[in-house]
Write a protein that holds these residues in place. Structure first.
Motif, PDB file in Angstrom:
ATOM      1  N   VAL A  48       0.840  -1.202   0.000  1.00 26.42           N
ATOM      2  CA  VAL A  48       0.000   0.000   0.000  1.00 26.42           C
ATOM      3  C   VAL A  48       0.878   1.256   0.000  1.00 26.42           C
ATOM      4  CG1 VAL A  48      -1.862   1.221   1.166  1.00 26.42           C
ATOM      5  CG2 VAL A  48      -1.767  -1.272   1.269  1.00 26.42           C
ATOM      6  N   VAL A  49       1.919   1.246   0.831  1.00 23.92           N
ATOM      7  CA  VAL A  49       2.827   2.397   0.881  1.00 23.92           C
ATOM      8  C   VAL A  49       3.522   2.587  -0.464  1.00 23.92           C
ATOM      9  CG1 VAL A  49       4.890   3.346   1.987  1.00 23.92           C
ATOM     10  CG2 VAL A  49       3.193   2.131   3.364  1.00 23.92           C
ATOM     11  N   SER A  50       3.946   1.487  -1.073  1.00 22.31           N
ATOM     12  CA  SER A  50       4.618   1.566  -2.372  1.00 22.31           C
ATOM     13  C   SER A  50       3.694   2.152  -3.432  1.00 22.31           C
ATOM     14  CB  SER A  50       5.095   0.179  -2.814  1.00 22.31           C
ATOM     15  OG  SER A  50       6.004  -0.365  -1.886  1.00 22.31           O
ATOM     16  N   ALA A  51       2.460   1.682  -3.454  1.00 23.01           N
ATOM     17  CA  ALA A  51       1.497   2.192  -4.435  1.00 23.01           C
ATOM     18  C   ALA A  51       1.270   3.682  -4.228  1.00 23.01           C
ATOM     19  CB  ALA A  51       0.182   1.431  -4.310  1.00 23.01           C
ATOM     20  N   ARG A  52       1.154   4.092  -2.976  1.00 26.81           N
ATOM     21  CA  ARG A  52       0.917   5.501  -2.683  1.00 26.81           C
ATOM     22  C   ARG A  52       2.044   6.376  -3.246  1.00 26.81           C
ATOM     23  NH1 ARG A  52       2.037  10.057  -1.761  1.00 26.81           N
ATOM     24  NH2 ARG A  52       1.648  11.391   0.030  1.00 26.81           N
ATOM     25  N   TYR A  53       3.303   5.928  -3.100  1.00 26.97           N
ATOM     26  CA  TYR A  53       4.426   6.746  -3.534  1.00 26.97           C
ATOM     27  C   TYR A  53       4.683   6.648  -5.038  1.00 26.97           C
ATOM     28  CZ  TYR A  53       5.915   8.591   0.911  1.00 26.97           C
ATOM     29  OH  TYR A  53       5.972   9.320   2.073  1.00 26.97           O
ATOM     30  N   ILE A  54       4.648   5.455  -5.589  1.00 31.03           N
ATOM     31  CA  ILE A  54       4.960   5.286  -7.011  1.00 31.03           C
ATOM     32  C   ILE A  54       3.937   6.005  -7.880  1.00 31.03           C
ATOM     33  CG2 ILE A  54       5.178   3.600  -8.872  1.00 31.03           C
ATOM     34  CD1 ILE A  54       6.238   1.625  -6.739  1.00 31.03           C
ATOM     35  N   ILE A  55       2.667   5.835  -7.560  1.00 33.60           N
ATOM     36  CA  ILE A  55       1.614   6.485  -8.345  1.00 33.60           C
ATOM     37  C   ILE A  55       1.646   7.997  -8.133  1.00 33.60           C
ATOM     38  CG2 ILE A  55      -0.886   6.656  -8.668  1.00 33.60           C
ATOM     39  CD1 ILE A  55      -0.979   3.670  -7.763  1.00 33.60           C
ATOM     40  N   SER A  56       1.914   8.412  -6.910  1.00 33.53           N
ATOM     41  CA  SER A  56       1.987   9.840  -6.616  1.00 33.53           C
ATOM     42  C   SER A  56       3.105  10.505  -7.406  1.00 33.53           C
ATOM     43  CB  SER A  56       2.189  10.059  -5.119  1.00 33.53           C
ATOM     44  OG  SER A  56       2.297  11.435  -4.820  1.00 33.53           O
ATOM     45  N   VAL A  57       4.272   9.863  -7.462  1.00 35.21           N
ATOM     46  CA  VAL A  57       5.405  10.427  -8.206  1.00 35.21           C
ATOM     47  C   VAL A  57       5.065  10.556  -9.682  1.00 35.21           C
ATOM     48  CG1 VAL A  57       7.736   9.917  -9.032  1.00 35.21           C
ATOM     49  CG2 VAL A  57       7.209   9.756  -6.609  1.00 35.21           C
ATOM     50  N   VAL A 196      11.901  10.532  -3.346  1.00 41.31           N
ATOM     51  CA  VAL A 196      12.743   9.790  -2.405  1.00 41.31           C
ATOM     52  C   VAL A 196      12.007   8.562  -1.883  1.00 41.31           C
ATOM     53  CG1 VAL A 196      13.913   9.881  -0.172  1.00 41.31           C
ATOM     54  CG2 VAL A 196      14.108  11.801  -1.764  1.00 41.31           C
ATOM     55  N   GLY A 197      10.736   8.740  -1.535  1.00 44.35           N
ATOM     56  CA  GLY A 197       9.951   7.604  -1.045  1.00 44.35           C
ATOM     57  C   GLY A 197       9.817   6.517  -2.090  1.00 44.35           C
ATOM     58  N   ALA A 198       9.600   6.911  -3.350  1.00 46.66           N
ATOM     59  CA  ALA A 198       9.469   5.926  -4.425  1.00 46.66           C
ATOM     60  C   ALA A 198      10.774   5.180  -4.653  1.00 46.66           C
ATOM     61  CB  ALA A 198       9.029   6.626  -5.713  1.00 46.66           C
ATOM     62  N   VAL A 199      11.896   5.899  -4.613  1.00 46.52           N
ATOM     63  CA  VAL A 199      13.203   5.268  -4.809  1.00 46.52           C
ATOM     64  C   VAL A 199      13.478   4.232  -3.717  1.00 46.52           C
ATOM     65  CG1 VAL A 199      15.693   5.691  -4.759  1.00 46.52           C
ATOM     66  CG2 VAL A 199      14.199   7.185  -6.103  1.00 46.52           C
ATOM     67  N   VAL A 200      13.059   4.554  -2.491  1.00 50.93           N
ATOM     68  CA  VAL A 200      13.264   3.618  -1.385  1.00 50.93           C
ATOM     69  C   VAL A 200      12.355   2.397  -1.511  1.00 50.93           C
ATOM     70  CG1 VAL A 200      13.010   3.316   1.120  1.00 50.93           C
ATOM     71  CG2 VAL A 200      14.075   5.384   0.210  1.00 50.93           C
ATOM     72  N   MET A 201      11.108   2.606  -1.910  1.00 51.56           N
ATOM     73  CA  MET A 201      10.120   1.527  -1.891  1.00 51.56           C
ATOM     74  C   MET A 201      10.187   0.601  -3.103  1.00 51.56           C
ATOM     75  SD  MET A 201       8.749   1.865   1.007  1.00 51.56           S
ATOM     76  CE  MET A 201       7.587   0.514   0.782  1.00 51.56           C
ATOM     77  N   VAL A 202      10.559   1.116  -4.269  1.00 54.62           N
ATOM     78  CA  VAL A 202      10.538   0.278  -5.484  1.00 54.62           C
ATOM     79  C   VAL A 202      11.352  -0.999  -5.327  1.00 54.62           C
ATOM     80  CG1 VAL A 202      11.335   0.167  -7.878  1.00 54.62           C
ATOM     81  CG2 VAL A 202       9.928   2.077  -7.134  1.00 54.62           C
ATOM     82  N   PRO A 203      12.598  -0.957  -4.820  1.00 58.30           N
ATOM     83  CA  PRO A 203      13.360  -2.220  -4.681  1.00 58.30           C
ATOM     84  C   PRO A 203      12.743  -3.203  -3.699  1.00 58.30           C
ATOM     85  CG  PRO A 203      14.807  -0.296  -4.534  1.00 58.30           C
ATOM     86  CD  PRO A 203      13.414   0.205  -4.434  1.00 58.30           C
ATOM     87  N   TRP A 209       4.834  -8.044  -2.672  1.00 55.80           N
ATOM     88  CA  TRP A 209       3.815  -7.878  -3.708  1.00 55.80           C
ATOM     89  C   TRP A 209       2.891  -9.084  -3.814  1.00 55.80           C
ATOM     90  CZ3 TRP A 209       1.642  -4.305  -6.730  1.00 55.80           C
ATOM     91  CH2 TRP A 209       0.851  -4.750  -7.797  1.00 55.80           C
ATOM     92  N   SER A 210       1.621  -8.819  -3.930  1.00 57.10           N
ATOM     93  CA  SER A 210       0.619  -9.838  -4.249  1.00 57.10           C
ATOM     94  C   SER A 210      -0.403  -9.189  -5.161  1.00 57.10           C
ATOM     95  CB  SER A 210      -0.056 -10.371  -2.983  1.00 57.10           C
ATOM     96  OG  SER A 210      -0.768  -9.341  -2.315  1.00 57.10           O
ATOM     97  N   TRP A 211      -0.912  -9.946  -6.122  1.00 61.04           N
ATOM     98  CA  TRP A 211      -1.845  -9.370  -7.078  1.00 61.04           C
ATOM     99  C   TRP A 211      -3.162  -9.035  -6.397  1.00 61.04           C
ATOM    100  CZ3 TRP A 211      -0.370  -7.563 -11.578  1.00 61.04           C
ATOM    101  CH2 TRP A 211       0.804  -8.070 -12.145  1.00 61.04           C
ATOM    102  N   PRO A 212      -3.646  -7.797  -6.561  1.00 65.29           N
ATOM    103  CA  PRO A 212      -4.947  -7.427  -5.971  1.00 65.29           C
ATOM    104  C   PRO A 212      -6.041  -8.387  -6.409  1.00 65.29           C
ATOM    105  CG  PRO A 212      -3.809  -5.483  -6.783  1.00 65.29           C
ATOM    106  CD  PRO A 212      -3.012  -6.666  -7.246  1.00 65.29           C
TER     107      PRO A 212
END
Length: 305
Positions: A48-57, A196-203, A209-212
């Protein structure tokens, strides 16, 4: 350093627009938390945190367009930008974890203690020491937080400690934002907040990860990034039209949205301790804002209370 947009003229119409923008931003943040809480019941919080940052960026990059405006990515204090962004990431992650166990109104009521922490930290960090009246307001505000959490009395779930830790992170984040305001534009700071948040979370995504399971989960994942990016952008627009001292009280309108969303979406109604504690925190926060306004008025000048 990229140049910040010129503020709008200080007129009654612009102030009303700023208030509406502020209220819309608060609504976005409430919808963000509600989406995160819903998703937290079916997927790992890290996802959830990853989605929030990646999509936001992705959305912020479209809005700010750093490719055609490269000045946005230039900062005179890269280390402070990085630390500030990590503080926001940590606060977000702690809050999302806590939302798995706490009601929306409970988490936001605890987070309302942030202005008290900022007032205390501003002394040793910024040299802005709190006077006796402000210290009393801070102490009363923390009493309100204790009423909400009731430590050692079988009150909230232990996850409330995560929200408290997140509140401390957000206070340091707010202090660093004020420090950066003197050197970097709001757009630059907003860009780094998500990048910065996206760079940290992507790796880390492959770790959890699990498919919704359905289309609603996909939609809510997208909405976390949308509401996060839109909320921060609305804040920037609001503060370009009115001073922070006028807009800050409208932060507390978030409790209305959180109670409503908790009731309609999750069927949760806060207990009386949450309502009593939140009332104490809000009253103390509004008094603290009033004292800030009084201190900002030059001696001998007229003041409207």
């Amino acid at each position: 350093m990229s140049a910040a947009p010129a503020p709008h003229p200080d007129t009654s119409r612009n102030r009303l627009t700023a208030i509406l923008l502020m209220c819309a931003a608060v609504l976005c943040f409430s919808l963000l938390d509600a989406s995160a809480k819903w998703l937290g019941s079916s997927m790992h919080t890290g996802q959830v945190v990853s989605a929030r940052y990646i999509i936001s960026v992705a959305l912020v990059s479209i809005i700010l367009n750093p490719w055609s405006r490269p000045g946005i990515v230039k900062t005179s204090r890269p280390w402070l930008q990085g630390i500030r962004s990590l503080l926001l990431l940590t606060s977000t992650a702690l809050n999302f974890f806590a939302l798995k166990y706490l009601q929306l109104a409970e988490t936001v009521s605890i987070m309302f203690a942030t202005p008290f922490l900022v007032a205390l930290l501003a002394g040793p960090i910024l040299g802005e020491w709190a006077g006796p009246r402000r210290l009393i307001a801070i102490a009363v505000g923390f009493v309100g937080v204790l009423v909400i959490t009731r430590p050692g009395l079988g009150g909230l779930h232990p996850a409330a400690l995560l929200t408290v830790c997140g509140c401390f992170c957000y206070a340091f984040y707010s202090i660093s934002t004020r420090m950066l305001a003197a050197s970097d534009s709001p757009e630059t700071t907003m860009f780094y907040s998500g990048m910065v948040g996206a760079v940290v979370m992507v790796p880390l995504v492959p770790l959890f990860w699990s498919w919704p399971a359905d289309g609603l989960s996909w939609l809510l994942m997208l909405s976390t990034g949308l509401f996060g990016a839109l909320g921060h952008w609305l804040l920037i627009l609001a503060h370009q039209r009115a001073p922070a001292s006028m807009l800050s009280p409208f932060n507390y309108s978030q409790i209305v949205w959180m109670v409503a969303l908790g009731w309609f979406v999750f069927g949760q109604i806060p207990d009386r301790y949450t309502f009593i504690g939140a009332s104490i925190v809000i009253a103390s926060g509004l008094y603290l804002l009033y004292r800030e306004r009084v201190r900002a008025v030059p001696e001998g000048s007229a003041r409207l209370d």
